[in-house]
Write an enzyme that holds these catalytic residues in place. Structure first.
Site, short mmCIF file in Angstrom:
data_model
loop_
_atom_site.label_atom_id
_atom_site.label_comp_id
_atom_site.label_asym_id
_atom_site.label_seq_id
_atom_site.Cartn_x
_atom_site.Cartn_y
_atom_site.Cartn_z
N GLY A 38 9.84 -3.25 6.80
CA GLY A 38 10.40 -1.97 7.41
C GLY A 38 10.38 -0.67 6.34
O GLY A 38 11.20 0.04 6.62
N ALA A 39 9.42 -0.87 5.64
CA ALA A 39 9.42 0.02 4.36
C ALA A 39 8.26 1.00 4.42
O ALA A 39 8.40 2.00 3.78
CB ALA A 39 9.65 -0.58 3.08
N SER A 98 -0.31 -6.74 5.20
CA SER A 98 -1.21 -7.40 4.19
C SER A 98 -1.11 -8.77 4.18
O SER A 98 -2.25 -9.43 3.89
CB SER A 98 -0.66 -7.00 2.90
OG SER A 98 -1.18 -7.55 1.65
N PRO A 136 9.50 -5.28 0.69
CA PRO A 136 10.54 -5.10 1.63
C PRO A 136 10.02 -4.88 2.91
O PRO A 136 8.87 -4.41 3.26
CB PRO A 136 11.02 -3.61 1.03
CG PRO A 136 10.65 -3.71 -0.36
CD PRO A 136 9.60 -4.02 -0.51
N LEU A 179 5.39 -0.09 3.78
CA LEU A 179 4.44 -0.52 2.45
C LEU A 179 3.32 -1.51 2.91
O LEU A 179 2.49 -1.75 2.06
CB LEU A 179 5.21 -1.14 1.27
CG LEU A 179 6.29 -0.26 0.85
CD1 LEU A 179 7.44 -0.95 -0.21
CD2 LEU A 179 5.39 0.68 -0.34
N ASP A 215 -3.26 -1.29 10.03
CA ASP A 215 -3.36 -1.23 8.80
C ASP A 215 -3.96 -2.78 8.35
O ASP A 215 -4.36 -2.82 7.39
CB ASP A 215 -1.94 -1.50 8.06
CG ASP A 215 -1.20 0.00 7.75
OD1 ASP A 215 -2.03 0.84 8.05
OD2 ASP A 215 -0.10 0.10 8.04
N LYS A 239 0.81 -1.27 0.02
CA LYS A 239 -0.03 0.10 0.18
C LYS A 239 0.89 1.27 0.17
O LYS A 239 2.11 1.27 0.29
CB LYS A 239 -0.80 -0.02 1.14
CG LYS A 239 -0.33 -0.11 2.53
CD LYS A 239 0.27 1.17 3.09
CE LYS A 239 0.80 0.89 4.78
NZ LYS A 239 1.38 2.17 5.10
#
Length: 291
Positions: free
Chosen positions: A97-98, A105, A95, A100, A136, A11
Site C-alpha cells: 500500500g505504498a 512486481s 511495503p 512502490l 503496472d 518502482k
C-alpha cells in the site's frame, strides 16, 4: 522439480498524469516510471501436477487468491495449457500500500520465472498477458525506465534516461489504489487535462541544470483521504529539498537526487526516526535479476 529465484524490484513514479477517463471507466495514464534497487526475493518451483502454494517471510502478505503473485501463476497456467504444481515463496521487503509497485512486481516475477522454466510465451505475449493483472505489471516484465501510457499497455523504454537516487519515507499507511482513483474522479470533473509534452519532460529530467519536473495527479486525492501524507512531504521540504513527491497512489513519499552523496546524507539524517520507515535506493537498468 525446476526452480528459479529472482530479485523483484520496486518502482518510483517520476510523473503520473491522468489524461482523461475512457468510456469503459478506465483512466488514460501517462507516467515516467523508474525501477529501483529496493527488492523482494521471489522463488518459483514447479513440477508436473496441479495447484498453487504461496508462502512468505518478512512483511506479511495475503497467501491466497487475493495475492497478485497467486493470480499471476493461475493466469499463466490457464493460458499456457501446462499442467503444473507451482510453489511460490516471497521474501517481502517492499511495503504494501505504498505506491512502490511491490505486488505488481511480484506478479511479473512469477510470470517471468514460470516462462523461463517453460518457455511458453514470447515477451510480447507475456506483456499482453500481464495487463490482465494490473496497469503496472507489464512495466515490471521489462523493469526498465519507461513512459507508460493508456492503461499500462503502451510501454516506451527510455534507454538513455538518467538514473536517480532516492530517499523514500513510508508512513505506515496502506492506501487503496481504487479509493484514490475514486477520489480523483470526485475532484476532477473535466474530461481532459492539458499537460506538458512528454519530450519536454524528458529533456528536463536529462538536463542536470533543471529542477526535476516531478508530477503526480493522484497526490491530492491521496492526501484528501490520508492527510498524514502531506505531513511526510513536509518533513522533506522542511530540509530545503525541492524534488519531493508521492509515488503511485501512495502512501510513500520520496525525494530524488542526481547526486548519490546528497541522497546518502539525507538518508543518514532521517534514518534515526522511530515513526516511519526510510529507504535509500537508486534507479536500475534491466529486468528482474536471477540470484
Amino acid at each position: 522439480m525446476s526452480s528459479v529465484k529472482l530479485l523483484s524490484p520496486a518502482k518510483i513514479n517520476l510523473t503520473l498524469e491522468i489524461l482523461g477517463t475512457r468510456a469503459d471507466g478506465y483512466h488514460e495514464l501517462r507516467s515516467i516510471i523508474q525501477p529501483i534497487d529496493l527488492f523482494d526475493e521471489v522463488t518459483i518451483e514447479s513440477q508436473e501436477g496441479r495447484g498453487i502454494e504461496l508462502d512468505s517471510s518478512g512483511i506479511p502478505v495475503p497467501l491466497d487468491k487475493g495475492n497478485l503473485a497467486w493470480k499471476a501463476a493461475h493466469l499463466f497456467i490457464e493460458k499456457s495449457g501446462w499442467e503444473l504444481k507451482v510453489e511460490i515463496f516471497i521474501k517481502k521487503r517492499i511495503p504494501l500500500g505504498a505506491g512502490l509497485g511491490g505486488g505488481s512486481s511480484n506478479a511479473a516475477s512469477v510470470m517471468i520465472g514460470l516462462n523461463r522454466l517453460t518457455d511458453a510465451f514470447s515477451e510480447k505475449e507475456l506483456l499482453k498477458l500481464a495487463l490482465n493483472l494490473g496497469a503496472d505489471v507489464p512495466f515490471f516484465i521489462r523493469s526498465q525506465t519507461a513512459v507508460i501510457e493508456g492503461i499500462g499497455e503502451k510501454i516506451n523504454t527510455l534507454r538513455n534516461f538518467p538514473l536517480f537516487y532516492y530517499v523514500i519515507l513510508f508512513p505506515n499507511i496502506n492506501t487503496s489504489t481504487e479509493m484514490v482513483y475514486k477520489k480523483w474522479d470526485e475532484l476532477n470533473k473535466s474530461d481532459r487535462v492539458q499537460n506538458e509534452s512528454i519530450d519536454e519532460q524528458i529533456r528536463k529530467f536529462s538536463n542536470r541544470s533543471e529542477v526535476l519536473p516531478l508530477i503526480n495527479n493522484l497526490e491530492n486525492p491521496a492526501i484528501a483521504l490520508h492527510p498524514e501524507i502531506k505531513a511526510y512531504k513536509q518533513i522533506l521540504t522542511s530540509l530545503g529539498l525541492e524534488s519531493v513527491l508521492m509515488t503511485g497512489s501512495g502512501s510513500a513519499v520520496y525525494t530524488a537526487f542526481r547526486s548519490q552523496d546528497e541522497a546518502y546524507e539525507i538518508y543518514e539524517y532521517l534514518n534515526t526516526s522511530p515513526t516511519f520507515q526510510v529507504f535509500l535506493a537508486s534507479g536500475i537498468k534491466g529486468w528482474h535479476r536471477l540470484i
